[in-house]
Design a protein around this motif. Structure first.
Motif, mmCIF file in Angstrom:
data_model
loop_
_atom_site.group_PDB
_atom_site.id
_atom_site.type_symbol
_atom_site.label_atom_id
_atom_site.label_comp_id
_atom_site.label_asym_id
_atom_site.label_seq_id
_atom_site.Cartn_x
_atom_site.Cartn_y
_atom_site.Cartn_z
ATOM 1 N N TYR A 50 28.777 37.217 42.370
ATOM 2 C CA TYR A 50 29.623 37.133 41.007
ATOM 3 C C TYR A 50 29.096 38.556 40.054
ATOM 4 O O TYR A 50 29.899 38.820 39.291
ATOM 5 C CB TYR A 50 29.413 35.850 40.080
ATOM 6 N N ILE A 68 24.404 25.087 36.556
ATOM 7 C CA ILE A 68 23.549 24.777 37.779
ATOM 8 C C ILE A 68 22.373 25.180 37.402
ATOM 9 O O ILE A 68 21.160 24.504 37.804
ATOM 10 C CB ILE A 68 24.226 25.480 39.139
ATOM 11 N N LEU B 72 31.441 15.690 42.730
ATOM 12 C CA LEU B 72 30.586 14.756 41.824
ATOM 13 C C LEU B 72 30.608 13.337 42.709
ATOM 14 O O LEU B 72 29.528 12.631 42.477
ATOM 15 C CB LEU B 72 31.157 14.370 40.503
ATOM 16 N N GLU B 75 27.977 13.503 45.426
ATOM 17 C CA GLU B 75 26.427 13.661 44.894
ATOM 18 C C GLU B 75 26.127 12.098 44.557
ATOM 19 O O GLU B 75 25.162 11.678 44.611
ATOM 20 C CB GLU B 75 26.388 14.495 43.867
ATOM 21 N N TYR B 76 27.110 11.499 43.860
ATOM 22 C CA TYR B 76 26.912 10.162 43.537
ATOM 23 C C TYR B 76 26.594 9.203 44.609
ATOM 24 O O TYR B 76 25.497 8.506 44.726
ATOM 25 C CB TYR B 76 28.226 9.535 42.859
ATOM 26 N N GLN B 79 23.010 9.751 45.749
ATOM 27 C CA GLN B 79 22.094 9.121 45.085
ATOM 28 C C GLN B 79 22.050 7.672 45.208
ATOM 29 O O GLN B 79 20.954 6.999 45.246
ATOM 30 C CB GLN B 79 22.386 9.645 43.704
ATOM 31 N N PRO B 91 14.484 20.822 44.521
ATOM 32 C CA PRO B 91 15.561 21.215 43.587
ATOM 33 C C PRO B 91 15.983 22.544 43.665
ATOM 34 O O PRO B 91 17.046 22.866 43.323
ATOM 35 C CB PRO B 91 14.554 21.371 42.265
ATOM 36 N N TYR B 92 15.194 23.544 44.150
ATOM 37 C CA TYR B 92 15.893 24.859 44.695
ATOM 38 C C TYR B 92 16.996 24.747 45.484
ATOM 39 O O TYR B 92 17.922 25.406 45.229
ATOM 40 C CB TYR B 92 14.732 25.943 45.004
ATOM 41 N N ARG B 94 18.712 22.309 46.294
ATOM 42 C CA ARG B 94 19.787 21.476 45.655
ATOM 43 C C ARG B 94 20.798 22.575 44.954
ATOM 44 O O ARG B 94 21.930 22.402 44.950
ATOM 45 C CB ARG B 94 19.197 20.310 44.841
ATOM 46 N N ALA B 95 19.989 23.301 44.084
ATOM 47 C CA ALA B 95 20.794 24.156 43.115
ATOM 48 C C ALA B 95 21.676 25.237 43.952
ATOM 49 O O ALA B 95 22.680 25.237 43.713
ATOM 50 C CB ALA B 95 19.870 25.044 42.278
ATOM 51 N N LEU B 96 20.950 25.636 45.040
ATOM 52 C CA LEU B 96 21.886 26.693 46.016
ATOM 53 C C LEU B 96 22.830 25.809 46.501
ATOM 54 O O LEU B 96 23.934 26.395 46.735
ATOM 55 C CB LEU B 96 21.069 27.240 47.182
ATOM 56 N N ARG B 98 24.516 23.521 45.270
ATOM 57 C CA ARG B 98 25.553 23.141 44.288
ATOM 58 C C ARG B 98 26.257 24.737 44.129
ATOM 59 O O ARG B 98 27.561 24.376 43.901
ATOM 60 C CB ARG B 98 24.992 22.657 43.124
ATOM 61 N N PHE B 99 25.656 25.746 43.940
ATOM 62 C CA PHE B 99 26.138 26.961 43.878
ATOM 63 C C PHE B 99 27.280 27.183 44.969
ATOM 64 O O PHE B 99 28.388 27.700 44.731
ATOM 65 C CB PHE B 99 25.033 28.081 43.990
ATOM 66 N N TRP B 100 26.917 26.958 45.978
ATOM 67 C CA TRP B 100 27.951 27.443 47.257
ATOM 68 C C TRP B 100 29.069 26.626 47.465
ATOM 69 O O TRP B 100 30.375 26.794 47.914
ATOM 70 C CB TRP B 100 27.044 27.529 48.690
ATOM 71 N N LYS B 102 30.179 25.229 44.755
ATOM 72 C CA LYS B 102 31.217 25.471 43.727
ATOM 73 C C LYS B 102 32.036 26.554 44.027
ATOM 74 O O LYS B 102 33.074 26.900 43.796
ATOM 75 C CB LYS B 102 30.317 25.640 42.421
ATOM 76 N N PHE B 103 31.191 27.565 44.718
ATOM 77 C CA PHE B 103 32.055 28.886 45.120
ATOM 78 C C PHE B 103 32.891 28.593 46.099
ATOM 79 O O PHE B 103 34.078 29.136 46.160
ATOM 80 C CB PHE B 103 30.691 29.615 46.119
#
Lengths: 222, 225
Positions: A50, A68, B72, B75-76, B79, B91-92, B94-96, B98-100, B102-103
């Protein structure tokens, strides 16, 4: 000693979300002010997809996309938690976080609007979104926003409402009408007085001046 | 946690890639659920009650509590039923993921639709370019991994099911070249792995049904011209 850098713009609502989160949790970090017209090589390397801020770099590992990043911070530093622990409430909170992001698109249209008609259309769209929030997020024990402590939905919407207040000033329009949106209005009045938030709000006059110049440049280049 | 007394319902439409994501997640976890086919031209009271904000599918209902937004919901589910994890415990990572994911929503799914379902040639060109750029990013990201989730499918793979199943049909109907093995060899290889994954195969809608819908929708754009 962990190393945290935040690449951002002082005026960006998205950077603000991350900044507030770090401050709320008392996490020390290095702020790196980027120039949108001259982005650093580092930023482009950290966010090739981005090419924008905010980017959080934690011990050399970059993360992009404001909410995020906020969730990541919340997971690693659990003090003053932003997300509820219960899975269902978590899912609901995330739903409204996404809705805040959807609302930003409507706000972007207003920022870009180059004539009265476009401006009106954009405001109508924003009102549609705000009405949903006003109706769905308050009352009947729906503590989607805040409650006693700041949560992730407050963080998601806070900078958006802040930006709307700036745009009201810059464009001479009324958007966050307290008659139309009594709950939202009252929520924001409380929210912006929370010490951590108050201390970390960009200066209103500076923001108004910035938005005016930003709009001129945008409209000229389109 | 979860027991056999659970009431799990999924409201959806057969042709939707978003609904498919939820089917995959539920089947991966071996959760028994009731599926309700909605009509988007005649939405049920249940749908309107459970998703008053967007009035869209999928809507997931667990013991009477509704959740909307496919990622969402996934993910629910991850969990709530914790075996066969969809997201990493790191966590890192997981964040990646989520990023991809969303992308894929922002830059692949919506943009492909815009590229296909338009009569405006300029719009088609612009959006096609955008999709190709996005697919290149994914090509760079998959590298030599079997799945985005590693050896097993993860959130990103589930989010990206649109690519191996829906894109080939959309590009055929509109005469576009988006996902090809010569343009994106690694992504193409991944797409074949995904489409042949047992759980994914079980979760996909009937191809003919989806193709017929896409064709009808595409052709209707030109009829009214």
């Amino acid at each position: 000693m962990t190393d945290i850098k935040l690449h951002g713009f002082w005026y960006s609502p998205f950077t603000l979300r991350v900044k507030w989160t770090l401050k709320l949790k008392g996490i020390p970090y290095e702020n790196i002010e980027e120039d949108r017209y001259n982005k650093s090589a580092q930023l482009l390397q950290y966010n090739p997809v981005y090419k924008r801020t905010p980017v959080l770099v934690h011990d050399g590992k970059p993360l992009c996309e404001s909410m995020i990043i906020v969730e990541y911070i919340d997971e690693i530093w659990p003090q003053n938690p932003l997300l509820p622990t219960h899975s269902y409430h978590k899912a609901l909170a995330r739903f409204w976080v996404k809705y805040a992001d959807d609302t930003f698109s409507a706000v972007a249209s207003l920022v870009r609007s180059s004539n009265g008609e476009e401006q009106e259309k954009a405001i109508e769209k924003i009102w549609e979104h705000l009405k949903v929030v006003e109706d769905q997020c308050f009352g009947d024990g729906k503590n989607v926003f805040g409650g006693d402590t700041i949560n992730i939905v407050d963080i998601a919407f806070g900078p958006l409402i802040t930006l709307l207040v700036v745009l009201e000033d810059a464009l001479g329009v009324k958007i966050l009408d307290d008659e139309k949106f009594p709950h939202l209005h009252s929520w924001y009045n409380n929210f912006k007085d929370v010490p951590i938030i108050k201390e970390n709000l960009p200066d209103q006059d500076k923001m108004v001046a910035f938005i005016k110049v930003f709009r001129e440049k945008l409209i000229a280049s389109s | 946690m979860a027991s056999n007394q659970e009431e799990v319902t999924l409201l959806g439409v057969t042709r939707s890639p978003f609904v498919c994501r939820v089917h995959i997640a539920l089947k991966l976890k071996g959760v028994e659920y009731k599926y309700v086919e909605e009509s988007l031209f005649n939405k049920s009271d249940l749908l309107l009650k459970y998703n008053p904000v967007h009035k869209k599918v999928p809507v997931f209902v667990h013991n009477g509590k509704p959740i909307a937004e496919s990622l969402l919901i996934v993910e629910y589910i991850d969990q709530t039923w914790t075996h066969n994890p969809i997201l990493s415990s790191d966590p890192y990572q997981r964040a990646l993921a989520r990023f991809w994911s969303k992308f894929i929503d922002d830059k692949v799914v919506g943009v492909t639709s815009k590229a296909v379902f338009t009569v405006d040639e300029k719009e088609r060109e612009k959006n096609t370019e955008e999709v190709l750029e996005a697919l290149q990013f994914l090509e760079n990201e998959i590298k030599d991994n079997k799945f985005f989730g590693g050896e097993e499918i993860g959130l990103v793979d589930i989010a990206a099911v649109f690519i191996p199943f829906w894109i080939p049909m959309l590009q055929e109907v509109a005469g576009l070249e988006l996902l090809t093995s010569h343009k994106f060899p690694k992504l193409y290889k991944w797409s074949q792995e995904l489409i042949n994954h047992l759980v994914v195969k079980e979760s996909l809608p009937p191809r003919d049904h989806v193709f017929a819908f896409i064709k009808r929708r595409y052709e209707s754009l030109f009829i009214s011209k």
